[in-house]
Design a protein around this motif. Structure first.
Motif, mmCIF file in Angstrom:
data_model
loop_
_atom_site.group_PDB
_atom_site.id
_atom_site.type_symbol
_atom_site.label_atom_id
_atom_site.label_comp_id
_atom_site.label_asym_id
_atom_site.label_seq_id
_atom_site.Cartn_x
_atom_site.Cartn_y
_atom_site.Cartn_z
ATOM 1 N N UNK A 117 0.830 -1.205 0.000
ATOM 2 C CA UNK A 117 0.000 0.000 0.000
ATOM 3 C C UNK A 117 0.858 1.246 0.000
ATOM 4 N N UNK A 118 0.523 2.186 -0.853
ATOM 5 C CA UNK A 118 1.004 3.558 -0.674
ATOM 6 C C UNK A 118 -0.202 4.337 -0.183
ATOM 7 N N UNK A 119 -0.029 5.162 0.818
ATOM 8 C CA UNK A 119 -1.095 6.080 1.235
ATOM 9 C C UNK A 119 -0.513 7.247 2.016
ATOM 10 N N UNK A 120 -0.691 8.501 1.573
ATOM 11 C CA UNK A 120 -1.295 8.892 0.312
ATOM 12 C C UNK A 120 -0.479 8.348 -0.865
ATOM 13 N N UNK A 121 -1.187 8.083 -1.980
ATOM 14 C CA UNK A 121 -0.513 7.512 -3.137
ATOM 15 C C UNK A 121 0.220 8.596 -3.936
ATOM 16 N N UNK A 122 1.187 8.128 -4.690
ATOM 17 C CA UNK A 122 2.014 8.989 -5.562
ATOM 18 C C UNK A 122 1.603 8.734 -7.006
ATOM 19 N N UNK A 123 1.042 9.684 -7.739
ATOM 20 C CA UNK A 123 0.926 11.110 -7.423
ATOM 21 C C UNK A 123 -0.506 11.581 -7.170
ATOM 22 N N UNK A 124 -1.483 10.659 -7.079
ATOM 23 C CA UNK A 124 -2.887 11.114 -7.051
ATOM 24 C C UNK A 124 -3.444 11.331 -5.642
ATOM 25 N N UNK A 125 -2.606 11.100 -4.635
ATOM 26 C CA UNK A 125 -2.996 11.391 -3.253
ATOM 27 C C UNK A 125 -4.272 10.661 -2.829
ATOM 28 N N UNK A 126 -4.443 9.424 -3.383
ATOM 29 C CA UNK A 126 -5.539 8.600 -2.889
ATOM 30 C C UNK A 126 -5.213 8.159 -1.465
ATOM 31 N N UNK A 127 -6.267 7.955 -0.684
ATOM 32 C CA UNK A 127 -6.072 7.508 0.697
ATOM 33 C C UNK A 127 -6.628 6.094 0.840
ATOM 34 N N UNK A 128 -5.774 5.197 1.331
ATOM 35 C CA UNK A 128 -6.179 3.803 1.530
ATOM 36 C C UNK A 128 -6.403 3.599 3.028
ATOM 37 N N UNK A 129 -7.482 2.910 3.369
ATOM 38 C CA UNK A 129 -7.797 2.651 4.771
ATOM 39 C C UNK A 129 -6.911 1.504 5.281
ATOM 40 N N UNK A 130 -5.852 1.852 5.979
ATOM 41 C CA UNK A 130 -4.865 0.848 6.413
ATOM 42 C C UNK A 130 -5.531 -0.207 7.302
ATOM 43 N N UNK A 131 -6.357 0.233 8.239
ATOM 44 C CA UNK A 131 -6.974 -0.724 9.174
ATOM 45 C C UNK A 131 -7.869 -1.734 8.457
#
Ligand code: P1T
Length: 381
Positions: free
Chosen positions: A140-154
């Protein structure tokens, strides 16, 4: 102990022999032994070096981890982590990720029989389409590069724990000041220390952190066996940079938030990608798992041509056109031709990365000057 105090004190003991307040640069490859095997814990600098040990101690503390290991680059760190796997194993990754990570996975490790699925993990239900008994890792990348998507780590960790899958979080964009994935149940955190951790665009390095004894043993074995370790001088530079990480991150966030809001209200802007905006799809998850929203902002212009994007970049004078991010100086990049050029165009577009996207690494200059620079550049497009 709080973050700023840890970054200055943990791993920063005065030198035992001289009292030097700053850990010396132990520029040595090898160490004298009294008799074979009888030594002070250091045999050879690929395996251990005191300057690296000091840095690893600080880095572990900042991610609330038991262990940290440093490598010659972010990519060398990722290379090591993927070597935990074997042919036939599968990895589920974010489909928006650093182009170099995509290249490592698809051009290097795919040849060794490891399969990578690239999924928009911000839509968590999509995991089940590719999940199988072969899945051994979430990347997982969060925020992602380069679109700044947010992934729910939990949410990812919840799935992973049930199925004995290792969760790896690339925490480069957030830095440990804003987000601690191990506290949310992730197994391994990786960083390109080149970015916020070092903070001054003068060193290339990577690191990982974990709380798991067994994973640490395997990763330390790989670090020594494969040998992509950083130099003592580079360790010194990162250790020095870490002491101001908390101060720098606060200003990065303040400036990026001001710029994201300015762009969001500007008539020439089509879309702003910044997790701190209420309009961001996963703003609520960002609020839950991050302490602030970081220094990276991406956007597209309404005049959706590459020529206009390049015009903006050339006229935003305080933003140097360059790859990389996380330094004190502001940078502007064009992911499609720079940092993400190694991702085939169709894959990039499928993930939402347009040819005209502009990415800002917002530095720690005075906010008003950066806004002025952006306003001027927008007047030229
Ligand atoms: O460049 P290096 O230290 O090897 O780190 C690679 C890396 C890993 N993970 C993320 C999220 C990254 O952004 C990077 C490097 N990224 C750039 C050089 C860039 O401009 O996006």
């Amino acid at each position: 102990m709080k973050f700023g105090t840890k970054s200055i004190h943990i791993g920063n003991e005065p030198d035992a022999t001289t009292g030097a307040v700053i850990t010396p640069i132990f520029q040595t490859s090898t160490y004298a032994q009294e008799e074979p095997g009888k030594h002070k814990g250091y045999e050879y600098s690929r395996t251990h070096n005191p300057t690296r040990t000091a840095l690893q101690t600080t880095l572990a503390a900042l991610e609330n981890a038991k262990y940290a290991l440093c490598f010659a680059s972010g990519m060398a760190t990722e290379d090591t982590v993927i070597k935990l796997l074997k042919p036939g194993d599968e990895v589920i990754c974010t489909n928006d990720l650093y182009g170099g990570s995509f290249r490592l996975f698809t051009k290097v490790f795919a040849k060794f029989g490891i399969k990578f699925h690239f999924i928009p993990l911000q839509e968590i239900d999509l995991v089940h389409i590719v999940l199988s008994t072969h899945t051994k890792m979430f990347w997982i990348e969060t925020p992602t590069n380069p679109l700044l998507n947010i992934i729910d780590i939990q949410s990812i960790v919840e799935i992973a724990k049930k199925l004995n899958i290792i969760t790896v979080v690339d925490n480069t964009f957030a830095s440990p000041f804003l987000q601690n994935p191990l506290d949310l149940g992730a197994d391994i955190v990786v960083h390109s220390a080149t970015k916020y951790l070092a903070g001054h665009s003068d060193v290339v390095m990577g690191c990982l952190m974990t709380n798991d004894d067994e994973l640490y043993q395997q990763l330390a074995f790989l670090q020594n066996s494969c040998g992509a370790v950083p130099s003592p001088f580079d360790c010194f530079l990162v250790q020095r940079g870490l002491k101001t990480l908390h101060l720098r991150m606060a200003q990065h966030c303040k400036n990026a938030s001001a710029i994201a809001n300015f762009l969001n209200n500007h008539s020439k802007i089509e879309k702003v990608y910044y997790p701190g905006l209420e309009s961001h799809t996963n703003h609520d998850i960002a609020q839950k798992q991050m302490r602030d929203f970081g220094g990276m902002v991406s956007f597209t212009l309404k005049n959706d041509s590459i020529a206009s994007a390049f015009n903006f970049m050339k006229n935003a004078k305080l933003f140097t056109i360059a790859e990389s991010l996380g330094g004190v100086e502001s940078l502007v990049g064009h992911p499609a031709t720079m940092t993400h050029a190694s991702i085939p165009r169709e894959d990039r577009l499928k993930g939402g990365l347009k040819d005209t996207l502009i990415r800002l690494s917002v530095g720690i200059e005075d906010t008003e000057d950066l806004l002025e620079s952006i306003e001027y550049a927008l007047s030229k497009v």
